[in-house]
Design a protein around this motif. Structure first.
Motif, mmCIF file in Angstrom:
data_model
loop_
_atom_site.group_PDB
_atom_site.id
_atom_site.type_symbol
_atom_site.label_atom_id
_atom_site.label_comp_id
_atom_site.label_asym_id
_atom_site.label_seq_id
_atom_site.Cartn_x
_atom_site.Cartn_y
_atom_site.Cartn_z
ATOM 1 N N VAL A 142 0.840 -1.205 0.000
ATOM 2 C CA VAL A 142 0.000 0.000 0.000
ATOM 3 C C VAL A 142 0.872 1.251 0.000
ATOM 4 N N PHE A 143 1.908 1.265 0.842
ATOM 5 C CA PHE A 143 2.791 2.427 0.929
ATOM 6 C C PHE A 143 3.491 2.687 -0.408
ATOM 7 N N VAL A 144 3.998 1.632 -1.039
ATOM 8 C CA VAL A 144 4.695 1.790 -2.324
ATOM 9 C C VAL A 144 3.741 2.311 -3.391
ATOM 10 N N THR A 156 -5.223 1.927 -6.001
ATOM 11 C CA THR A 156 -4.549 1.021 -5.068
ATOM 12 C C THR A 156 -5.510 -0.061 -4.595
ATOM 13 N N SER A 157 -6.737 0.348 -4.321
ATOM 14 C CA SER A 157 -7.772 -0.591 -3.893
ATOM 15 C C SER A 157 -8.039 -1.646 -4.965
ATOM 16 N N GLU A 158 -8.125 -1.215 -6.213
ATOM 17 C CA GLU A 158 -8.376 -2.148 -7.325
ATOM 18 C C GLU A 158 -7.198 -3.090 -7.541
ATOM 19 N N GLU A 164 -11.364 0.498 -0.301
ATOM 20 C CA GLU A 164 -10.690 1.789 -0.178
ATOM 21 C C GLU A 164 -10.432 2.115 1.293
ATOM 22 N N GLU A 165 -11.361 1.720 2.151
ATOM 23 C CA GLU A 165 -11.192 1.952 3.591
ATOM 24 C C GLU A 165 -9.965 1.186 4.112
ATOM 25 N N ASN A 166 -9.793 -0.038 3.632
ATOM 26 C CA ASN A 166 -8.625 -0.835 4.020
ATOM 27 C C ASN A 166 -7.325 -0.192 3.547
ATOM 28 N N ARG A 170 -4.396 0.791 6.165
ATOM 29 C CA ARG A 170 -3.039 0.237 6.018
ATOM 30 C C ARG A 170 -2.015 1.326 5.748
ATOM 31 N N LEU A 171 -2.410 2.307 4.961
ATOM 32 C CA LEU A 171 -1.488 3.405 4.654
ATOM 33 C C LEU A 171 -1.184 4.215 5.918
#
Length: 197
Positions: A142-144, A156-158, A164-166, A170-171
């Motif tokens: 997620v960070f990358v 990122t979610s896709e 998107e909440e996750n 995580r971010l």
């Protein structure tokens, strides 16, 4: 010619169209893999695996997501799979709500005001890489994708196939961990600087 048309031609067996897609995405896929895996050889392997998968599964690409999202998902999964095979040991971030409370209650060193701190300094870059390497794959990916690749929360979610909440949770945890890790480093650096003056 737009990308949709190039993808369609590649699906129909047009080698020149496939070569266009490879040329367009090679550098981005390699850099993504390098940021997740931190080794050139592994990034090269992921690049190769990604395009072999693309060639093998291109006929199954239905266009519901963008080609970019689809190829990034393949590359991210290949990189994460490689990490799991290597049995890399990560520092897990606690999912307990106490984790957030304890990290948010810490006093962080404000190293942005230190004139000796240069983000291009090799030692600092090395420390940041070290911190990123300690993230578990769910947080690192997620960070990358968000903070290094600059993708949106939706993209990122896709790519990671999570909500998107996750992505946001995580971010936030990844950033908090990195801030915590780097704060320890700058605190020590500040003590050494004060001791030598």
């Amino acid at each position: 010619m737009d990308e949709q048309e190039i993808v369609q031609r590649a699906k129909n067996g047009d080698r020149a169209a496939l070569a266009q897609l490879v040329n367009k995405y090679s550098d981005r896929i390699y850099n993504l893999a390098l940021r997740i895996l931190r080794r050139k050889e592994d990034a090269e392997d992921v690049l190769q695996e990604t395009f072999l998968t693309v060639i093998e599964k291109l006929d199954k690409f239905d266009g519901r997501s963008s080609f970019f999202t689809w190829i990034y998902r393949i590359a991210t999964n290949a990189a994460l799979m490689r990490l799991r095979k290597k049995k890399v040991v990560f520092q897990e971030l606690n999912d307990d709500p106490d984790f957030q409370e304890s990290i948010e209650s810490r006093v962080f060193v404000d190293w942005s005001q230190d004139p000796s701190v240069n983000v291009f300094d090799e030692e600092i870059k090395q420390k940041l890489n070290e911190a990123i390497n300690k993230l578990s794959d769910i947080y690192r990916s997620v960070f990358v994708l968000r903070d290094i690749e600059g993708l949106s929360i939706k993209e990122t979610s896709e790519i990671l196939n999570i909500t998107e909440e996750n992505v946001k949770i995580r971010l936030r945890r990844a950033r908090q961990f990195l801030r915590n890790y780097l704060s320890d480093y700058f605190e020590e650096r500040l003590r050494e600087s004060n001791a030598s003056s």
